[in-house]
Write an enzyme that holds these catalytic residues in place. Sequence first.
Site, PDB file in Angstrom:
ATOM      1  N   TRP A   1       0.827  -1.209   0.000  1.00 42.30           N
ATOM      2  CA  TRP A   1       0.000   0.000   0.000  1.00 42.30           C
ATOM      3  C   TRP A   1       0.863   1.262   0.000  1.00 42.30           C
ATOM      4  O   TRP A   1       0.465   2.292  -0.569  1.00 42.30           O
ATOM      5  CB  TRP A   1      -0.947  -0.006   1.193  1.00 42.30           C
ATOM      6  CG  TRP A   1      -0.289   0.081   2.527  1.00 42.30           C
ATOM      7  CD1 TRP A   1       0.150  -0.939   3.308  1.00 42.30           C
ATOM      8  CD2 TRP A   1       0.007   1.283   3.239  1.00 42.30           C
ATOM      9  NE1 TRP A   1       0.701  -0.458   4.470  1.00 42.30           N
ATOM     10  CE2 TRP A   1       0.622   0.908   4.460  1.00 42.30           C
ATOM     11  CE3 TRP A   1      -0.202   2.636   2.979  1.00 42.30           C
ATOM     12  CZ2 TRP A   1       1.044   1.834   5.402  1.00 42.30           C
ATOM     13  CZ3 TRP A   1       0.224   3.567   3.920  1.00 42.30           C
ATOM     14  CH2 TRP A   1       0.837   3.163   5.112  1.00 42.30           C
TER      15      TRP A   1
ATOM     16  N   GLU B   1      -4.484   6.931  -3.896  1.00 41.11           N
ATOM     17  CA  GLU B   1      -4.461   8.141  -3.071  1.00 41.11           C
ATOM     18  C   GLU B   1      -3.689   9.296  -3.703  1.00 41.11           C
ATOM     19  O   GLU B   1      -3.279  10.235  -2.997  1.00 41.11           O
ATOM     20  CB  GLU B   1      -3.909   7.835  -1.672  1.00 41.11           C
ATOM     21  CG  GLU B   1      -4.651   6.718  -0.953  1.00 41.11           C
ATOM     22  CD  GLU B   1      -4.200   6.515   0.475  1.00 41.11           C
ATOM     23  OE1 GLU B   1      -3.975   7.520   1.177  1.00 41.11           O
ATOM     24  OE2 GLU B   1      -4.074   5.346   0.893  1.00 41.11           O
TER      25      GLU B   1
ATOM     26  N   ASP C   1      -2.786  11.993   7.092  1.00 41.32           N
ATOM     27  CA  ASP C   1      -3.034  10.702   7.721  1.00 41.32           C
ATOM     28  C   ASP C   1      -4.538  10.461   7.759  1.00 41.32           C
ATOM     29  O   ASP C   1      -5.330  11.380   7.963  1.00 41.32           O
ATOM     30  CB  ASP C   1      -2.463  10.697   9.142  1.00 41.32           C
ATOM     31  CG  ASP C   1      -2.484   9.309   9.760  1.00 41.32           C
ATOM     32  OD1 ASP C   1      -3.558   8.910  10.246  1.00 41.32           O
ATOM     33  OD2 ASP C   1      -1.447   8.631   9.754  1.00 41.32           O
TER      34      ASP C   1
ATOM     35  N   HIS D   1       8.382   7.372  14.655  1.00 40.98           N
ATOM     36  CA  HIS D   1       8.058   6.354  15.651  1.00 40.98           C
ATOM     37  C   HIS D   1       9.149   5.286  15.688  1.00 40.98           C
ATOM     38  O   HIS D   1       9.695   4.904  14.652  1.00 40.98           O
ATOM     39  CB  HIS D   1       6.743   5.647  15.298  1.00 40.98           C
ATOM     40  CG  HIS D   1       5.527   6.396  15.716  1.00 40.98           C
ATOM     41  ND1 HIS D   1       4.294   6.179  15.137  1.00 40.98           N
ATOM     42  CD2 HIS D   1       5.337   7.355  16.661  1.00 40.98           C
ATOM     43  CE1 HIS D   1       3.402   6.970  15.710  1.00 40.98           C
ATOM     44  NE2 HIS D   1       4.007   7.691  16.621  1.00 40.98           N
TER      45      HIS D   1
ATOM     46  N   PRO E   1       8.188   1.557  14.534  1.00 37.70           N
ATOM     47  CA  PRO E   1       7.159   2.105  13.650  1.00 37.70           C
ATOM     48  C   PRO E   1       6.033   1.106  13.446  1.00 37.70           C
ATOM     49  O   PRO E   1       6.178  -0.082  13.752  1.00 37.70           O
ATOM     50  CB  PRO E   1       7.933   2.336  12.346  1.00 37.70           C
ATOM     51  CG  PRO E   1       8.966   1.255  12.341  1.00 37.70           C
ATOM     52  CD  PRO E   1       9.364   1.075  13.794  1.00 37.70           C
TER      53      PRO E   1
ATOM     54  N   TYR F   1       7.249  -0.764   8.146  1.00 41.29           N
ATOM     55  CA  TYR F   1       8.698  -0.667   8.001  1.00 41.29           C
ATOM     56  C   TYR F   1       9.117  -0.106   6.644  1.00 41.29           C
ATOM     57  O   TYR F   1       9.781  -0.745   5.844  1.00 41.29           O
ATOM     58  CB  TYR F   1       9.339  -2.019   8.311  1.00 41.29           C
ATOM     59  CG  TYR F   1       9.316  -2.278   9.792  1.00 41.29           C
ATOM     60  CD1 TYR F   1      10.371  -1.891  10.611  1.00 41.29           C
ATOM     61  CD2 TYR F   1       8.187  -2.825  10.394  1.00 41.29           C
ATOM     62  CE1 TYR F   1      10.324  -2.064  11.987  1.00 41.29           C
ATOM     63  CE2 TYR F   1       8.129  -3.009  11.769  1.00 41.29           C
ATOM     64  CZ  TYR F   1       9.198  -2.628  12.551  1.00 41.29           C
ATOM     65  OH  TYR F   1       9.142  -2.794  13.913  1.00 41.29           O
TER      66      TYR F   1
ATOM     67  N   LEU G   1      10.431   4.021   5.865  1.00 38.00           N
ATOM     68  CA  LEU G   1      10.647   5.251   6.617  1.00 38.00           C
ATOM     69  C   LEU G   1       9.563   6.289   6.337  1.00 38.00           C
ATOM     70  O   LEU G   1       9.288   6.628   5.191  1.00 38.00           O
ATOM     71  CB  LEU G   1      12.015   5.850   6.288  1.00 38.00           C
ATOM     72  CG  LEU G   1      12.395   7.026   7.206  1.00 38.00           C
ATOM     73  CD1 LEU G   1      12.774   6.528   8.587  1.00 38.00           C
ATOM     74  CD2 LEU G   1      13.530   7.836   6.600  1.00 38.00           C
ATOM     75  N   HIS G   2       8.966   6.781   7.405  1.00 37.75           N
ATOM     76  CA  HIS G   2       7.949   7.826   7.301  1.00 37.75           C
ATOM     77  C   HIS G   2       8.046   8.717   8.529  1.00 37.75           C
ATOM     78  O   HIS G   2       8.527   8.310   9.586  1.00 37.75           O
ATOM     79  CB  HIS G   2       6.546   7.229   7.165  1.00 37.75           C
ATOM     80  CG  HIS G   2       6.156   6.318   8.281  1.00 37.75           C
ATOM     81  ND1 HIS G   2       6.662   5.035   8.426  1.00 37.75           N
ATOM     82  CD2 HIS G   2       5.316   6.498   9.338  1.00 37.75           C
ATOM     83  CE1 HIS G   2       6.139   4.469   9.497  1.00 37.75           C
ATOM     84  NE2 HIS G   2       5.325   5.337  10.075  1.00 37.75           N
TER      85      HIS G   2
ATOM     86  N   HIS H   1       5.996  11.765  10.955  1.00 35.15           N
ATOM     87  CA  HIS H   1       4.691  12.278  11.363  1.00 35.15           C
ATOM     88  C   HIS H   1       4.759  13.791  11.562  1.00 35.15           C
ATOM     89  O   HIS H   1       5.678  14.300  12.207  1.00 35.15           O
ATOM     90  CB  HIS H   1       4.247  11.624  12.670  1.00 35.15           C
ATOM     91  CG  HIS H   1       4.205  10.133  12.612  1.00 35.15           C
ATOM     92  ND1 HIS H   1       3.029   9.414  12.529  1.00 35.15           N
ATOM     93  CD2 HIS H   1       5.201   9.206  12.609  1.00 35.15           C
ATOM     94  CE1 HIS H   1       3.298   8.122  12.492  1.00 35.15           C
ATOM     95  NE2 HIS H   1       4.616   7.971  12.537  1.00 35.15           N
TER      96      HIS H   1
END
EC number: 3.6.1.59
Length: 337
Positions: free
Chosen positions: A175, A185, A205, A268, A271, A274, A276-277, A279
């Site tokens: 996704w 999206e 989000d 986080h 997280p 897995y 990388l993102h 927030h």
Amino acid sequence: MADAAPQLGKRKRELDVEEAHAASTEEKEAGVGNGTCAPVRLPFSGFRLQKVLRESARDKIIFLHGKVNEASGDGDGEDAVVILEKTPFQVEQVAQLLTGSPELQLQFSNDIYSTYHLFPPRQLNDVKTTVVYPATEKHLQKYLRQDLRLIRETGDDYRNITLPHLESQSLSIQWVYNILDKKAEADRIVFENPDPSDGFVLIPDLKWNQQQLDDLYLIAICHRRGIRSLRDLTPEHLPLLRNILHQGQEAILQRYRMKGDHLRVYLHYLPSYYHLHVHFTALGFEAPGSGVERAHLLAEVIENLECDPRHYQQRTLTFALRADDPLLKLLQEAQQS
């Protein structure tokens, strides 16, 4: 709504099914609100309640496990999780609750004090409804209230225990790739730096209904693949991290008129998925997972890497896991031996 421990399974982000209402002129100018009032249906028929997984009077939220698509009501249906959450007040619409002749029930009256039950009109009475369907046993466990335990993970623990454990799981992040490849999206992307190494996309989000800025919540997802978490970061990734911090803040300023000193920008660990993102949340919003045992401010991550190239390969990190998480048992056994 986020758990202190990551979900092990397919897509981790919650899928929203919501009825949004018209935004004010100020919100439209700031880019807030993209919902639709077109009629929609839930992705299943019927709902027979099996269990209340979790509820919070403070957060005005309840998590329900139910059987759906049952032919005869004898339990042969499928599992679904439905999350019902009262949406925050929209300041510009609050006055409508008290104008005209609102429907009221008196609960208490004494001198200058009185308490009522007020029944708002339909357009001010929406409930955010999140559906997980079909739901697996892992989903049911994720939303079930469980005890948590703090654990300290050394660099060696990560390499010898956590990483092999994660690699043994079926952690689908297709996704995420669908978003990066514009297969899903694409219309929700707020900003993109298309550089394949140091670029990212910024997207709201799904926990944020975009109807007000008080609980603003966006996610920056890096284009580069193979960076799983904080533990993988080295000075090589500093250009990417700086881009996310500065370009992300600027994009939010341009789109939502919210300055960088009003934002909490963090990663986080562990997280919830897995890849990388980062927030981005409104500073005044107590977002799930923003506590000290899980959130790492991006500006401090950058500074740590500038001071010590191997900071996140060597540092002991503390985080919370569910009491029944297999990873917790593995780490505890290793630390006791």
